[in-house]
Structure formats: structure tokens, C-alpha cells
Scaffold this active site. Structure first.
Site, mmCIF file in Angstrom:
data_model
loop_
_atom_site.group_PDB
_atom_site.id
_atom_site.type_symbol
_atom_site.label_atom_id
_atom_site.label_comp_id
_atom_site.label_asym_id
_atom_site.label_seq_id
_atom_site.Cartn_x
_atom_site.Cartn_y
_atom_site.Cartn_z
ATOM 1 N N HIS A 131 0.867 -1.182 0.000
ATOM 2 C CA HIS A 131 0.000 0.000 0.000
ATOM 3 C C HIS A 131 0.908 1.238 0.000
ATOM 4 O O HIS A 131 2.031 1.185 0.523
ATOM 5 C CB HIS A 131 -0.845 -0.044 1.274
ATOM 6 N N GLN A 211 -4.154 -5.312 7.125
ATOM 7 C CA GLN A 211 -5.119 -6.294 6.603
ATOM 8 C C GLN A 211 -4.980 -7.649 7.293
ATOM 9 O O GLN A 211 -5.681 -8.600 6.918
ATOM 10 C CB GLN A 211 -4.934 -6.461 5.083
ATOM 11 N N CYS A 372 -4.716 2.180 -3.781
ATOM 12 C CA CYS A 372 -3.504 2.775 -3.186
ATOM 13 C C CYS A 372 -2.314 1.842 -3.349
ATOM 14 O O CYS A 372 -1.504 1.677 -2.417
ATOM 15 C CB CYS A 372 -3.712 3.135 -1.716
HETATM 16 N N1 PLP Z 1 -1.737 -0.504 4.551
HETATM 17 C C1 PLP Z 1 -2.653 -1.325 4.019
HETATM 18 C C2 PLP Z 1 -2.255 -2.713 3.603
HETATM 19 C C3 PLP Z 1 -3.971 -0.883 3.848
HETATM 20 O O1 PLP Z 1 -4.885 -1.697 3.305
HETATM 21 C C4 PLP Z 1 -4.308 0.437 4.245
HETATM 22 C C5 PLP Z 1 -5.669 0.958 4.026
HETATM 23 O O2 PLP Z 1 -6.300 0.691 3.025
HETATM 24 C C6 PLP Z 1 -3.318 1.239 4.811
HETATM 25 C C7 PLP Z 1 -2.044 0.729 4.942
HETATM 26 C C8 PLP Z 1 -3.601 2.633 5.264
HETATM 27 O O3 PLP Z 1 -4.446 2.630 6.361
HETATM 28 P P1 PLP Z 1 -5.035 3.997 6.952
HETATM 29 O O4 PLP Z 1 -5.632 4.727 5.789
HETATM 30 O O5 PLP Z 1 -6.046 3.555 7.934
HETATM 31 O O6 PLP Z 1 -3.914 4.728 7.556
#
Ligand code: PLP
Length: 414
Positions: A131, A211, A372
């Protein structure tokens, strides 16, 4: 195959669904089929009520007042830290920084741990399936220090090529990063093996657990990593909650990231001294009601138990995958041997966004887009995928409704 012919199970999903008021909603006149859980989960009544009760009966700021309400709010907030520490088996509650989510957690590590250590020529290792929250913070601090960010490759099936990840752990690597579970592919990465390789080379490992925490029991000590970042809103808790777990030795050595109230020992214009971890990293008023809700979310997971949750989610995943394979021209992106219940896919001749828009009219909420994860989309040579991400409160009948809706909207786009 349809849901009525599948194996019965003792997981009482009907009773569980009654705990989630939003699941009873209709959307565009159709019963809601919510399959966007990797984006954010729905919240059980217990979480909603806990936040409500906090505001109705206990609202005050934390750590600042000696009055009764202040003590109650502080006890509730700090109680969540205790509960979270047990939830992920941290060695100590002081190793848990309460943050607004994974993004704040990884940025905290980037600016407070990595940046002061990085020099020109150093490397931060991450992977192609990350991500952006586990890529961009590293790029930002790399740009400031002359370091570079490298990405370990994955296979066409969507599995990390672990040998190559390990080969990339060269002496220039000052921090290694990997996701526990991919938000696009559902792939579960072998974090213990990676952590072992990192330890052997003296390289700290950060794991993005966003996740993983909603689907499996996490034991940070058994994993053997140095940092574990996760978000509350994907695990039944309110938005704006999350955590960073880090080994005490790192937190002791890290300078504060945000400055302000509650993170100091003494402030003087000549020199300010800081509180001990975790408070050193928690400047300002936190999301108190959110963390009260998070405490109820943890209780909810524990009342069901991860063994039952995993058994049901894996049954849902297998069933949905099998049913999707019936659709001509549908290609699943991410076929790792070990997956959490996330299914990304494409359908020949149809745009992911068009499909998602039409599915919404059928009451089916899925996500379309790059999730993302631009580098992962670039790896597969696609701009976007459709993603159905499941939770323990989904049903086999919902999988049938989803497939039926997909067949219908696919016809409309032909
Ligand atoms: N990392 C992963 C694997 C994610 O799926 C997400 C959110 O979709 C994030 C990081 C970012 O999370 P947050 O937007 O709650 O900071």
C-alpha cells in the site's frame, strides 16, 4: 454450485449480523451486500454504544484532570492500550503508541526512526505489493537523506519472492518493510521467515498489519519483527484509531515526531525534556472516544474467537472464488497459496469502475481502482481492478447475490 448446497457450519452468522445495524440497510432499493471490508469494516452495536456512552457519561480529556470524569476517561483510554498490548502479545503496554492509523504509524517510523539514521547510499527495502502507506513515507525520507527505496519482486500469482527479498537485504539496507497481508491480492506473507533473515543481518523489520489484524491472531513477539503498524477502522473500531507497536529499545532511542502537550517531562526555553514512551509519541489530545470504541471492538473479536472467524472467512473465500470462476472472461488477480478473504479481479471487455458503479445499483458495494497500490497495478499492467473483500459477517447467500449481480451487469456492458 449455490449456497444452499454448501456445507453447513455452526458459525452463527445470522446472529452476528444482528449486531451490525448497518448490514440491515437497503441500497438503491436492494438489500446491501457489503464487500468493501478491506477499505473499512462495519461497526457492531457494542462499538457504537461504547462511544455513545463515553460521550454521554464519561467525556473529559485524558491525563490532564484529577476530577472524576478525567480519571474515567484516562482509565478507558489507557485501558485500550492494555487490551491492545494483550491482543497482539506485546511484551509491554509501553511498546504501543496509539495513532490515527497505519499511515500515521509508518510516518512516525519514517521521521523518527529512519530519517535520523539514513545517509546517502543507504536503502529502505519494501515490496511491489505494498500500500502507498508503506512506500511513500520511505520515499519522502529517502529524498531528504540521499537514500533510495528498493522494492522486492512478486510472482505472477501474487506471492512475494522471498528468496529475492532476502537477497536484497544487503548491508546498505537500514530498514526492511513488508505487508503482512496484501490489501489487493489477499496474499499472506511469510513474516516470520523474513523477520528471521532480517535479524540475522541486524536489519530492523517493519510490518504493515492493516489487513492481517482483522482476520487472524497476531503475536508480534512470535513474528519477530521490530515494528508492527495497523489501523482500527478495518477491525471494527472507529475511524481515526490505530497503533504502532515497536520494540522498547527502538522507542527509547527514537526522538519525538510531534511536539506539544502531554509528550513532555519539562518545558524550558533553554531545553525541553520528554516523557518516556509511549507518551513521548502522543502529543496533543487523542481520539479518546475512538479508542473507547476500539476497546469494544477487541472484546467483540475475542467473543467470537479467531479460530471460528478464520474457518468461516476461509469458507466464504473458497466459495466466492469458485463461483467467480464460473463467470466467462473473469480473471482473478492474486492466487497465492495462503490468502485472507480478498478477491481482486478483472472481466474482459468491461471497465472495473463501470462494473462497480452498476454493482452499486444492485446493492453490492465493492471497490474499484488502484487500491492505493500503483506499483502493483503497474506490475500487472492494469490501471485498476475490482475488489471484493469479505468479513466474518458476510454470508454464502451474499456471495450468490454478488455473482448474480455481476452476471447481470456484465450483460449490460456487452
Ligand atoms: N496498509 C494497508 C495494507 C492498507 O490496506 C491500508 C488501508 O487501506 C493502509 C495501509 C492505510 O491505512 P489507513 O488509511 O487507515 O492509515
Amino acid at each position: 454450485m449455490t449456497a444452499t448446497t454448501s456445507t453447513p457450519t455452526d458459525f452463527d452468522v445470522r446472529r452476528i449480523r444482528a449486531d451490525f445495524p448497518l448490514l440491515a440497510r437497503r441500497v438503491h432499493g436492494k438489500p446491501l451486500v457489503y464487500l468493501d471490508n478491506a477499505n473499512t469494516s462495519q461497526k457492531p452495536l457494542a462499538v457504537i454504544e461504547a462511544m455513545n456512552t463515553h460521550y454521554r457519561e464519561h467525556n473529559a480529556n485524558v491525563s490532564r484532570a484529577v476530577h472524576q470524569l478525567g480519571e474515567e476517561a484516562t482509565a478507558a483510554y489507557e485501558g485500550t492500550r492494555d487490551k491492545l498490548a494483550r491482543f497482539i502479545n506485546a511484551d509491554s503496554r509501553d511498546e504501543l503508541i496509539l495513532t490515527s492509523g497505519t499511515t500515521q504509524s509508518t510516518n512516525l517510523v519514517a521521521y523518527s526512526y529512519a530519517l535520523p539514521r539514513l545517509q546517502a547510499g543507504d536503502t529502505i527495502l519494501t515490496s511491489v505489493m505494498e500500500h502507498h502507506a508503506n512506500i511513500v513515507p520511505w520515499q519522502l525520507v529517502a529524498a531528504r537523506s540521499g537514500a533510495t527505496v528498493k522494492a522486492a519482486p512478486i510472482s505472477e500469482r501474487g506471492e512475494l519472492i522471498v528468496e529475492q527479498y532476502i537477497d536484497l537485504l544487503t548491508p546498505e539496507v537500514k530498514l526492511a518493510c513488508v505487508t503482512h497481508v496484501s490489501n489487493v491480492l489477499g496474499t499472506v506473507n511469510p513474516v516470520r521467515e523474513i523477520a528471521k533473515a532480517c535479524r540475522k543481518r541486524g536489519i530492523p523489520l517493519l510490518v504493515d498489519g492493516s489487513q492481517a489484524v482483522p482476520h487472524r491472531p497476531v503475536d508480534v513477539q512470535a513474528l519477530g519483527c521490530d515494528f508492527y503498524a495497523f489501523t482500527g477502522h478495518k477491525m471494527l473500531a472507529p475511524t481515526g484509531t490505530g497503533a504502532l507497536w515497536a520494540k522498547a529499545e527502538h522507542l527509547e532511542a527514537m526522538p519525538p515526531f510531534f511536539g506539544g502537550g502531554e509528550m513532555i517531562r519539562e518545558v524550558r526555553f533553554s531545553a525541553t525534556t520528554f516523557a518516556a514512551p509511549p507518551h513521548k509519541f502522543e502529543a496533543g489530545t487523542p481520539n479518546i472516544a475512538g479508542f473507547v470504541g476500539m476497546s469494544a471492538a477487541i472484546d467483540y473479536y475475542q467473543s467470537l474467537g479467531f479460530e471460528a472467524i478464520q474457518a468461516w472467512e476461509q469458507q466464504l473465500l473458497a466459495y466466492a472464488t469458485e463461483r467467480l470462476h464460473e463467470i466467462p472472461g473473469l480473471r482473478i488477480i492474486g492466487e497465492a497459496a495462503e490468502k485472507e478473504p480478498v478477491i481482486s479481479f478483472l472481466i474482459d471487455g468491461a471497465q472495473a469502475t463501470d462494473l462497480a458503479t452498476l454493482l452499486d445499483l444492485e446493492g453490492v458495494a465493492v471497490r474499484s481502482g488502484h487500491h492505493c497500490a500503483h506499483p502493483l497495478m503497474q506490475f500487472y499492467g492494469v490501471p485498476a481492478t475490482l475488489r471484493a473483500s469479505l468479513a466474518f459477517y458476510n454470508t454464502l447467500e451474499e456471495m450468490d447475490a454478488f455473482v448474480a449481480a455481476l452476471l447481470k451487469v456484465r450483460r449490460l456492458l456487452r
